[in-house]
Design a protein around this motif. Structure first.
Motif, mmCIF file in Angstrom:
data_model
loop_
_atom_site.group_PDB
_atom_site.id
_atom_site.type_symbol
_atom_site.label_atom_id
_atom_site.label_comp_id
_atom_site.label_asym_id
_atom_site.label_seq_id
_atom_site.Cartn_x
_atom_site.Cartn_y
_atom_site.Cartn_z
ATOM 1 N N VAL A 8 -0.389 -7.540 0.958
ATOM 2 C CA VAL A 8 0.648 -8.187 0.163
ATOM 3 C C VAL A 8 1.020 -7.171 -0.919
ATOM 4 O O VAL A 8 0.364 -7.092 -1.959
ATOM 5 C CB VAL A 8 0.145 -9.500 -0.470
ATOM 6 C CG1 VAL A 8 1.257 -10.158 -1.272
ATOM 7 C CG2 VAL A 8 -0.393 -10.437 0.594
ATOM 8 N N PRO A 9 2.049 -6.332 -0.655
ATOM 9 C CA PRO A 9 2.398 -5.277 -1.609
ATOM 10 C C PRO A 9 3.166 -5.813 -2.812
ATOM 11 O O PRO A 9 3.648 -6.941 -2.808
ATOM 12 C CB PRO A 9 3.275 -4.338 -0.784
ATOM 13 C CG PRO A 9 3.892 -5.220 0.244
ATOM 14 C CD PRO A 9 2.881 -6.293 0.529
ATOM 15 N N ASN A 10 3.286 -4.968 -3.823
ATOM 16 C CA ASN A 10 4.083 -5.260 -5.018
ATOM 17 C C ASN A 10 3.551 -6.481 -5.764
ATOM 18 O O ASN A 10 4.315 -7.238 -6.349
ATOM 19 C CB ASN A 10 5.552 -5.445 -4.644
ATOM 20 C CG ASN A 10 6.468 -4.814 -5.658
ATOM 21 O OD1 ASN A 10 6.050 -4.003 -6.464
ATOM 22 N ND2 ASN A 10 7.728 -5.194 -5.612
ATOM 23 N N SER A 11 2.242 -6.671 -5.750
ATOM 24 C CA SER A 11 1.610 -7.793 -6.437
ATOM 25 C C SER A 11 1.342 -7.428 -7.891
ATOM 26 O O SER A 11 1.411 -6.264 -8.277
ATOM 27 C CB SER A 11 0.297 -8.155 -5.746
ATOM 28 O OG SER A 11 0.525 -8.559 -4.424
ATOM 29 N N PRO A 36 4.274 -0.646 -4.784
ATOM 30 C CA PRO A 36 5.418 -1.089 -3.986
ATOM 31 C C PRO A 36 5.385 -0.497 -2.581
ATOM 32 O O PRO A 36 4.811 0.572 -2.369
ATOM 33 C CB PRO A 36 6.617 -0.535 -4.769
ATOM 34 C CG PRO A 36 6.083 0.675 -5.445
ATOM 35 C CD PRO A 36 4.653 0.354 -5.783
ATOM 36 N N PRO A 37 6.016 -1.184 -1.616
ATOM 37 C CA PRO A 37 6.030 -0.671 -0.236
ATOM 38 C C PRO A 37 7.114 0.378 -0.031
ATOM 39 O O PRO A 37 8.005 0.227 0.800
ATOM 40 C CB PRO A 37 6.293 -1.933 0.589
ATOM 41 C CG PRO A 37 7.129 -2.775 -0.314
ATOM 42 C CD PRO A 37 6.620 -2.503 -1.706
ATOM 43 N N VAL A 38 7.053 1.448 -0.798
ATOM 44 C CA VAL A 38 8.074 2.498 -0.759
ATOM 45 C C VAL A 38 7.400 3.851 -0.550
ATOM 46 O O VAL A 38 6.437 4.177 -1.255
ATOM 47 C CB VAL A 38 8.879 2.519 -2.083
ATOM 48 C CG1 VAL A 38 9.917 3.608 -2.077
ATOM 49 C CG2 VAL A 38 9.524 1.170 -2.340
ATOM 50 N N GLU A 39 7.882 4.615 0.413
ATOM 51 C CA GLU A 39 7.423 5.986 0.660
ATOM 52 C C GLU A 39 5.903 6.097 0.824
ATOM 53 O O GLU A 39 5.294 7.060 0.373
ATOM 54 C CB GLU A 39 7.898 6.906 -0.463
ATOM 55 C CG GLU A 39 9.405 6.981 -0.593
ATOM 56 C CD GLU A 39 9.859 7.782 -1.799
ATOM 57 O OE1 GLU A 39 9.013 8.302 -2.550
ATOM 58 O OE2 GLU A 39 11.088 7.876 -1.988
ATOM 59 N N GLY A 40 5.285 5.091 1.418
ATOM 60 C CA GLY A 40 3.853 5.155 1.685
ATOM 61 C C GLY A 40 2.958 4.881 0.490
ATOM 62 O O GLY A 40 1.741 5.033 0.582
ATOM 63 N N ALA A 45 -2.292 3.367 -1.761
ATOM 64 C CA ALA A 45 -3.005 2.531 -2.729
ATOM 65 C C ALA A 45 -3.997 1.611 -2.022
ATOM 66 O O ALA A 45 -5.112 1.399 -2.515
ATOM 67 C CB ALA A 45 -2.013 1.713 -3.544
ATOM 68 N N LEU A 46 -3.620 1.086 -0.853
ATOM 69 C CA LEU A 46 -4.521 0.228 -0.087
ATOM 70 C C LEU A 46 -5.734 1.009 0.397
ATOM 71 O O LEU A 46 -6.871 0.544 0.281
ATOM 72 C CB LEU A 46 -3.784 -0.405 1.093
ATOM 73 C CG LEU A 46 -4.625 -1.280 2.028
ATOM 74 C CD1 LEU A 46 -5.261 -2.443 1.272
ATOM 75 C CD2 LEU A 46 -3.771 -1.783 3.178
ATOM 76 N N ARG A 47 -5.507 2.216 0.929
ATOM 77 C CA ARG A 47 -6.631 3.045 1.373
ATOM 78 C C ARG A 47 -7.587 3.338 0.220
ATOM 79 O O ARG A 47 -8.801 3.184 0.347
ATOM 80 C CB ARG A 47 -6.132 4.362 1.965
ATOM 81 C CG ARG A 47 -7.284 5.177 2.568
ATOM 82 C CD ARG A 47 -7.045 6.647 2.631
ATOM 83 N NE ARG A 47 -6.857 7.176 1.286
ATOM 84 C CZ ARG A 47 -5.938 8.070 0.970
ATOM 85 N NH1 ARG A 47 -5.116 8.555 1.867
ATOM 86 N NH2 ARG A 47 -5.825 8.502 -0.268
#
Length: 82
Positions: A8-11, A36-40, A45-47
């Motif tokens: 759930v990006p951009n939280s 944000p879900p932009v340019e990886g 950030a998740l990794r």
């Protein structure tokens, strides 16, 4: 070992919400990420977040599937406790 994650990006903040059953992917770990879900940025950030949460080096958490999807598959060492 493969770990399926529903992002759930951009939280507001980054946190693990827990395990849930997804009709598309089966059992997934739901994770909120502040990036944000932009340019990886969200993928990176998740990794990083997963590596810190699992107490692993970043190089041991590898995204193998789902670069442009909300459901991602990571390869982590066997025996890693989620």
């Amino acid at each position: 070992m493969q770990l399926r994650v529903l992002i759930v990006p951009n939280s507001r903040s980054s946190e693990v919400l827990g395990w849930e059953d997804d009709p598309r992917a089966g059992r997934v770990l739901r994770v909120k990420i502040a990036a944000p879900p932009v340019e990886g940025k969200a993928n990176a950030a998740l990794r990083d977040f997963l590596a810190k949460h699992l107490r692993l080096p970043k190089s041991k958490v590898v995204l193998v599937k789902g670069v442009a999807s909300r459901i991602k598959c990571f390869e982590v060492p066997e025996g890693t406790v989620c």
